[in-house]
Design an enzyme around this catalytic site. Sequence first.
Site, PDB file in Angstrom:
ATOM      1  N   PRO A   2       0.824  -1.212   0.000  1.00 58.54           N
ATOM      2  CG  PRO A   2      -0.812  -1.585   1.603  1.00 58.54           C
ATOM      3  CD  PRO A   2       0.508  -2.102   1.119  1.00 58.54           C
ATOM      4  CD  GLU A   3       2.445   3.200  -4.535  1.00 59.00           C
ATOM      5  OE1 GLU A   3       2.352   4.396  -4.891  1.00 59.00           O
ATOM      6  OE2 GLU A   3       2.733   2.281  -5.322  1.00 59.00           O
ATOM      7  CE  LYS A  58       5.249   4.157   0.457  1.00 60.27           C
ATOM      8  NZ  LYS A  58       6.084   3.229  -0.352  1.00 60.27           N
ATOM      9  CG  HIS A 100      -3.566 -15.339   7.566  1.00 62.52           C
ATOM     10  ND1 HIS A 100      -2.396 -15.990   7.898  1.00 62.52           N
ATOM     11  CD2 HIS A 100      -4.088 -15.998   6.495  1.00 62.52           C
ATOM     12  CE1 HIS A 100      -2.202 -16.995   7.056  1.00 62.52           C
ATOM     13  NE2 HIS A 100      -3.212 -17.021   6.204  1.00 62.52           N
ATOM     14  NE  ARG A 119       1.113 -11.490  -0.438  1.00 59.79           N
ATOM     15  CZ  ARG A 119       1.304 -10.904  -1.610  1.00 59.79           C
ATOM     16  NH1 ARG A 119       2.368 -10.143  -1.797  1.00 59.79           N
ATOM     17  NH2 ARG A 119       0.433 -11.065  -2.594  1.00 59.79           N
ATOM     18  CE  LYS A 162      18.706  11.686  -4.754  1.00 57.86           C
ATOM     19  NZ  LYS A 162      19.869  11.642  -3.873  1.00 57.86           N
ATOM     20  NE  ARG A 273       9.868   0.012  -5.166  1.00 59.85           N
ATOM     21  CZ  ARG A 273      10.897   0.357  -4.401  1.00 59.85           C
ATOM     22  NH1 ARG A 273      12.007   0.822  -4.967  1.00 59.85           N
ATOM     23  NH2 ARG A 273      10.836   0.241  -3.090  1.00 59.85           N
TER      24      ARG A 273
END
Length: 283
Positions: A2-3, A58, A100, A119, A162, A273
Site C-alpha cells: 500500500p502507498e 505509509k 491470519h 503474508r 543527483k 521495480r
Amino acid sequence: MPELPEVETVRRGLAPVLEGARIAQAAVNRPDLRWPFPDNMAQRLTGATVTALRRRSKYILADLDTGETLLIHLGMSGRMQISGDVIGSFHHTHPAAAKHDHVVLDTDAGARITFNDARRFGAMDLMDTATQDQHWLLRDLGPEPLGNAFNEAHLVAAFKGKRSPVKTALLDQRIVSGLGNIYVCEALWRAGISPLRQAGKIAAVRVATLVPIIRDVLTEAIEAGGSSLRDHRQATGELGYFQHTFRVYGREGQRCQTPDCAEKILRKVQSGRSSFYCPACQR
C-alpha cells in the site's frame, strides 16, 4: 505494498470508529509479524483511549491517552477490518476469527478492529508519543507530499546534482515520504518526464511542475479509495477503484492515452521495480 493513498484511505475509514474510543480489550494472537511485537502490547493497549488517528508516510499512528502511540504498517497484505456496532449508518456483525487475524481491538462502543495479514510483512509498534519523531521508522522521512513543506524549492534543491533516475529519486523516502511505484509512474506520465532521466539533469522549471502533479494524483487516488490491485481493501471492506484510471501503470504494450500519440507503453525494471512510461510523451 500500500502507498500513501491506500494508507490514508484506511486511516479515514478507521477514524470515526477509533478516534475518541476506549480500547476495552486488545488481543495479540502471535508474537510477531515482520518484527516482534513490543512487550506486553495487549496489556498496554487495553484500557487506553485513542486521542488522535494520524498518518505519517505509509504508517498509521494512533495516539493514546497513556502517552504512547501505536504505529501500524500494513506491509504487503495487511488489512484493518471493522466490524461491530458503529460504522456510520452501517452495521457489521463480528465475523468468525480468520487464520491470519493477528491483532484484535474491541472498543467500548462495540466496534471491533481486526488486523489481518496473510503474508506477515506488516508491523505494529508502541512508542513514546513525545519522542515519536525519533522512532527508527520515522526519523529519516522527508516531507509529506500533501503538506506545505513539500514545495517546488524543496524538490529542486533535492534533485540538484543527483545522478540517480528521477523515479528512483522520487521513491527515496528521505526526499518525499509516502510515494510508491504506482503514483510515481502516473505522476511522471502527467509531467511528461521519463522515469529514466537523471534527476539532476532535469531543468528546474520541469522539476517544479512535479509538485502540483504529484499532489493531484495522490488526491484523486484518495478520493477513489486507493488502488485495489491485489490485497488493498478500505476499512469497510470496499475496494478502491483508482486502478481503473491508470494511464501507464500496468499498461505495457497498450496505446498511450495522450491524444494523438500512437506509441505503446513500455515497461522497464528499475531498482527491482517496474516502470511504465510512454517513450514519445515522456522525455
